[in-house]
Design a protein around this motif. Structure first.
Motif, PDB file in Angstrom:
ATOM      1  N   LEU A  26       0.836  -1.199   0.000  1.00  0.00           N
ATOM      2  CA  LEU A  26       0.000   0.000   0.000  1.00  0.00           C
ATOM      3  C   LEU A  26       0.870   1.248   0.000  1.00  0.00           C
ATOM      4  O   LEU A  26       0.617   2.203  -0.749  1.00  0.00           O
ATOM      5  CB  LEU A  26      -0.932  -0.008   1.213  1.00  0.00           C
ATOM      6  N   ALA A  27       1.910   1.259   0.821  1.00  0.00           N
ATOM      7  CA  ALA A  27       2.835   2.399   0.850  1.00  0.00           C
ATOM      8  C   ALA A  27       3.511   2.577  -0.510  1.00  0.00           C
ATOM      9  O   ALA A  27       3.619   3.705  -1.025  1.00  0.00           O
ATOM     10  CB  ALA A  27       3.880   2.188   1.946  1.00  0.00           C
ATOM     11  N   GLU A  28       3.938   1.473  -1.107  1.00  0.00           N
ATOM     12  CA  GLU A  28       4.586   1.534  -2.421  1.00  0.00           C
ATOM     13  C   GLU A  28       3.640   2.081  -3.482  1.00  0.00           C
ATOM     14  O   GLU A  28       4.044   2.858  -4.350  1.00  0.00           O
ATOM     15  CB  GLU A  28       5.075   0.142  -2.822  1.00  0.00           C
ATOM     16  N   ALA A  29       2.365   1.675  -3.422  1.00  0.00           N
ATOM     17  CA  ALA A  29       1.385   2.137  -4.403  1.00  0.00           C
ATOM     18  C   ALA A  29       1.128   3.635  -4.280  1.00  0.00           C
ATOM     19  O   ALA A  29       1.002   4.337  -5.288  1.00  0.00           O
ATOM     20  CB  ALA A  29       0.080   1.357  -4.238  1.00  0.00           C
ATOM     21  N   ILE A  30       1.051   4.142  -3.057  1.00  0.00           N
ATOM     22  CA  ILE A  30       0.827   5.579  -2.851  1.00  0.00           C
ATOM     23  C   ILE A  30       2.018   6.381  -3.359  1.00  0.00           C
ATOM     24  O   ILE A  30       1.859   7.420  -4.024  1.00  0.00           O
ATOM     25  CB  ILE A  30       0.567   5.876  -1.360  1.00  0.00           C
ATOM     26  N   ILE A  31       3.208   5.906  -3.078  1.00  0.00           N
ATOM     27  CA  ILE A  31       4.424   6.589  -3.559  1.00  0.00           C
ATOM     28  C   ILE A  31       4.483   6.558  -5.079  1.00  0.00           C
ATOM     29  O   ILE A  31       4.834   7.547  -5.732  1.00  0.00           O
ATOM     30  CB  ILE A  31       5.683   5.949  -2.937  1.00  0.00           C
ATOM     31  N   GLU A  32       4.132   5.404  -5.668  1.00  0.00           N
ATOM     32  CA  GLU A  32       4.104   5.288  -7.129  1.00  0.00           C
ATOM     33  C   GLU A  32       3.082   6.252  -7.734  1.00  0.00           C
ATOM     34  O   GLU A  32       3.334   6.876  -8.774  1.00  0.00           O
ATOM     35  CB  GLU A  32       3.769   3.860  -7.541  1.00  0.00           C
ATOM     36  N   ALA A  33       1.924   6.385  -7.085  1.00  0.00           N
ATOM     37  CA  ALA A  33       0.893   7.306  -7.577  1.00  0.00           C
ATOM     38  C   ALA A  33       1.405   8.747  -7.555  1.00  0.00           C
ATOM     39  O   ALA A  33       1.165   9.522  -8.492  1.00  0.00           O
ATOM     40  CB  ALA A  33      -0.366   7.178  -6.722  1.00  0.00           C
ATOM     41  N   TYR A  34       2.111   9.096  -6.508  1.00  0.00           N
ATOM     42  CA  TYR A  34       2.685  10.443  -6.396  1.00  0.00           C
ATOM     43  C   TYR A  34       3.699  10.689  -7.517  1.00  0.00           C
ATOM     44  O   TYR A  34       3.710  11.761  -8.140  1.00  0.00           O
ATOM     45  CB  TYR A  34       3.359  10.594  -5.040  1.00  0.00           C
ATOM     46  N   GLN A  35       4.524   9.697  -7.781  1.00  0.00           N
ATOM     47  CA  GLN A  35       5.534   9.828  -8.833  1.00  0.00           C
ATOM     48  C   GLN A  35       4.910   9.849 -10.226  1.00  0.00           C
ATOM     49  O   GLN A  35       5.392  10.543 -11.122  1.00  0.00           O
ATOM     50  CB  GLN A  35       6.542   8.684  -8.728  1.00  0.00           C
ATOM     51  N   ARG A  36       3.814   9.120 -10.403  1.00  0.00           N
ATOM     52  CA  ARG A  36       3.187   9.000 -11.719  1.00  0.00           C
ATOM     53  C   ARG A  36       2.311  10.214 -12.039  1.00  0.00           C
ATOM     54  O   ARG A  36       2.318  10.722 -13.163  1.00  0.00           O
ATOM     55  CB  ARG A  36       2.358   7.718 -11.792  1.00  0.00           C
ATOM     56  N   TRP A  37       1.506  10.661 -11.059  1.00  0.00           N
ATOM     57  CA  TRP A  37       0.504  11.686 -11.336  1.00  0.00           C
ATOM     58  C   TRP A  37       0.766  13.009 -10.624  1.00  0.00           C
ATOM     59  O   TRP A  37       0.230  14.041 -11.039  1.00  0.00           O
ATOM     60  CB  TRP A  37      -0.886  11.169 -10.960  1.00  0.00           C
ATOM     61  N   GLY A  38       1.535  12.991  -9.540  1.00  0.00           N
ATOM     62  CA  GLY A  38       1.841  14.231  -8.837  1.00  0.00           C
ATOM     63  C   GLY A  38       0.614  14.886  -8.223  1.00  0.00           C
ATOM     64  O   GLY A  38      -0.400  14.238  -7.954  1.00  0.00           O
ATOM     65  N   LYS A  39       0.702  16.196  -7.993  1.00  0.00           N
ATOM     66  CA  LYS A  39      -0.388  16.959  -7.372  1.00  0.00           C
ATOM     67  C   LYS A  39      -1.334  17.518  -8.433  1.00  0.00           C
ATOM     68  O   LYS A  39      -0.934  17.788  -9.570  1.00  0.00           O
ATOM     69  CB  LYS A  39       0.177  18.113  -6.540  1.00  0.00           C
ATOM     70  N   ASN A  40      -2.591  17.692  -8.029  1.00  0.00           N
ATOM     71  CA  ASN A  40      -3.601  18.378  -8.841  1.00  0.00           C
ATOM     72  C   ASN A  40      -3.878  17.706 -10.184  1.00  0.00           C
ATOM     73  O   ASN A  40      -4.316  18.348 -11.141  1.00  0.00           O
ATOM     74  CB  ASN A  40      -3.186  19.837  -9.082  1.00  0.00           C
ATOM     75  N   TYR A  41      -3.629  16.401 -10.254  1.00  0.00           N
ATOM     76  CA  TYR A  41      -3.899  15.677 -11.497  1.00  0.00           C
ATOM     77  C   TYR A  41      -5.390  15.378 -11.611  1.00  0.00           C
ATOM     78  O   TYR A  41      -6.029  14.946 -10.658  1.00  0.00           O
ATOM     79  CB  TYR A  41      -3.106  14.363 -11.511  1.00  0.00           C
ATOM     80  N   ILE A  42      -5.952  15.626 -12.787  1.00  0.00           N
ATOM     81  CA  ILE A  42      -7.354  15.313 -13.053  1.00  0.00           C
ATOM     82  C   ILE A  42      -7.398  14.222 -14.123  1.00  0.00           C
ATOM     83  O   ILE A  42      -6.905  14.412 -15.240  1.00  0.00           O
ATOM     84  CB  ILE A  42      -8.134  16.549 -13.543  1.00  0.00           C
ATOM     85  N   SER A  43      -7.966  13.090 -13.773  1.00  0.00           N
ATOM     86  CA  SER A  43      -8.005  11.945 -14.694  1.00  0.00           C
ATOM     87  C   SER A  43      -9.277  11.975 -15.534  1.00  0.00           C
ATOM     88  O   SER A  43     -10.370  11.694 -15.039  1.00  0.00           O
ATOM     89  CB  SER A  43      -7.938  10.630 -13.905  1.00  0.00           C
ATOM     90  N   ALA A  44      -9.108  12.281 -16.818  1.00  0.00           N
ATOM     91  CA  ALA A  44     -10.241  12.229 -17.741  1.00  0.00           C
ATOM     92  C   ALA A  44     -10.708  10.782 -17.919  1.00  0.00           C
ATOM     93  O   ALA A  44     -11.903  10.529 -18.108  1.00  0.00           O
ATOM     94  CB  ALA A  44      -9.847  12.831 -19.092  1.00  0.00           C
ATOM     95  N   VAL A  45      -9.767   9.847 -17.836  1.00  0.00           N
ATOM     96  CA  VAL A  45     -10.098   8.425 -17.972  1.00  0.00           C
ATOM     97  C   VAL A  45     -11.056   7.996 -16.865  1.00  0.00           C
ATOM     98  O   VAL A  45     -12.078   7.340 -17.115  1.00  0.00           O
ATOM     99  CB  VAL A  45      -8.815   7.569 -17.930  1.00  0.00           C
ATOM    100  N   ASN A  46     -10.730   8.355 -15.619  1.00  0.00           N
ATOM    101  CA  ASN A  46     -11.573   7.955 -14.494  1.00  0.00           C
ATOM    102  C   ASN A  46     -12.934   8.639 -14.532  1.00  0.00           C
ATOM    103  O   ASN A  46     -13.963   8.024 -14.229  1.00  0.00           O
ATOM    104  CB  ASN A  46     -10.875   8.265 -13.173  1.00  0.00           C
ATOM    105  N   ARG A  47     -12.944   9.897 -14.896  1.00  0.00           N
ATOM    106  CA  ARG A  47     -14.217  10.623 -14.962  1.00  0.00           C
ATOM    107  C   ARG A  47     -15.130  10.012 -16.033  1.00  0.00           C
ATOM    108  O   ARG A  47     -16.319   9.811 -15.806  1.00  0.00           O
ATOM    109  CB  ARG A  47     -13.960  12.107 -15.241  1.00  0.00           C
ATOM    110  N   THR A  48     -14.560   9.702 -17.177  1.00  0.00           N
ATOM    111  CA  THR A  48     -15.343   9.091 -18.251  1.00  0.00           C
ATOM    112  C   THR A  48     -15.875   7.727 -17.841  1.00  0.00           C
ATOM    113  O   THR A  48     -17.039   7.392 -18.097  1.00  0.00           O
ATOM    114  CB  THR A  48     -14.493   8.959 -19.522  1.00  0.00           C
TER     115      THR A  48
END
Length: 277
Positions: A168-190
């Motif tokens: 879980l810790a690794e996944a959160i860190i990976e998410a930070y590295q992949r998307w950073g701050k203030n990322y808006i996912s058009a894929v997820n919204r769609t």
């Protein structure tokens, strides 16, 4: 940024959000806290907001765990009153949109509405790779978290999938590295709009719920319908909260007058969730 200020979150924080009822161990908040301590070593400006009642009498002692892990300066809960009685729809939408990442470390979920709400706001997701969460994350901007243990859940009468603290810790860190701050996912919204918007949900469920209304018979003492057959809106509310699989089991437990064939028909309703399947 305005909503982050409203909630009192640090201006430069990487805000991780999670929402759920603090009842028993099912939501996995204690696992998230342990992982978050590791995350802070890599992301010092990380800030964790848990929208739940920290003082729930039948829940996990969240404040005690946070203090034991020495992470209280980077963790926030709402006032118990707001958590119990709920916030306005507008404020909840603002909250979701203010997260940089949404995390759901639950051991089991029948539907997990908050994940879909977060996705509808364009949030990237980190969640347990088990139960309904696995399906929600398919083809989405999401990172599934590997399972540490498979345990029987007395609260749900089924298997629970306990996520690994380290993964879980690794996944959160990976998410930070992949998307950073203030990322808006058009894929997820769609994905959320195409699968769980009001229009889609109404179209998919209308036929199923109408058929269920005709089939279900309750005893005179059954709650909450007190002997009368439930209306479509009552059935749909139950489905919204529990998911169709959990609700059909509830129906089976309540049907004392149903014939064997009617019981089979009710179970078969699950196969019609997707009208194109």
């Amino acid at each position: 940024l305005k909503m982050k200020h409203v909630f009192g979150w640090p201006k430069n924080a990487y805000v991780i959000g999670s929402i759920g009822m603090n009842r028993g161990h099912r939501k996995g908040f204690d696992i998230l806290f342990q992982a978050f301590r590791t995350v802070l070593a890599e992301i010092p400006n990380a800030f964790l907001y848990i929208h739940t009642d920290k003082n729930q009498h039948d829940g996990v002692p969240l404040l005690d765990i946070v203090r034991a892990l020495h992470i209280e300066k980077n963790v926030q809960f709402p006032a118990s009153y707001d958590a119990f009685f709920g916030e306005s729809q507008m404020k909840m939408a603002g909250m979701f949109n203010s997260f940089d990442l949404y995390v759901q470390p639950s051991l089991s979920e029948g539907q997990c509405v908050p994940v879909w709400e977060a996705m509808s706001c364009g949030q990237p997701i980190v969640a347990t790779d088990g139960s309904a969460l696995s399906e929600a994350m398919q083809d989405a901007d999401a990172i599934p978290v590997g399972i540490e243990n498979k345990i029987w859940m007395l609260s749900t009468g089924g298997w629970g999938y306990e996520p690994s603290v380290d993964k879980l810790a690794e996944a959160i860190i990976e998410a930070y590295q992949r998307w950073g701050k203030n990322y808006i996912s058009a894929v997820n919204r769609t994905k959320a709009i195409e699968n769980v918007s009001l229009e889609v949900t109404a179209r998919q469920w209308n036929t199923v719920l109408t058929k269920a209304e005709k089939l279900i018979r309750f005893t005179p003492f059954t709650i909450p319908w007190e002997g009368s057959k439930p209306k479509v809106i009552q059935i749909s509310t139950r489905v919204y909260n529990c998911g169709i699989g959990a609700y059909t089991r509830y129906i089976m437990a309540a049907c004392s007058e149903a014939t064997d064939q009617e019981c089979l028909d009710i179970y078969e309703l699950q196969d019609h969730f997707n009208p194109d399947a």
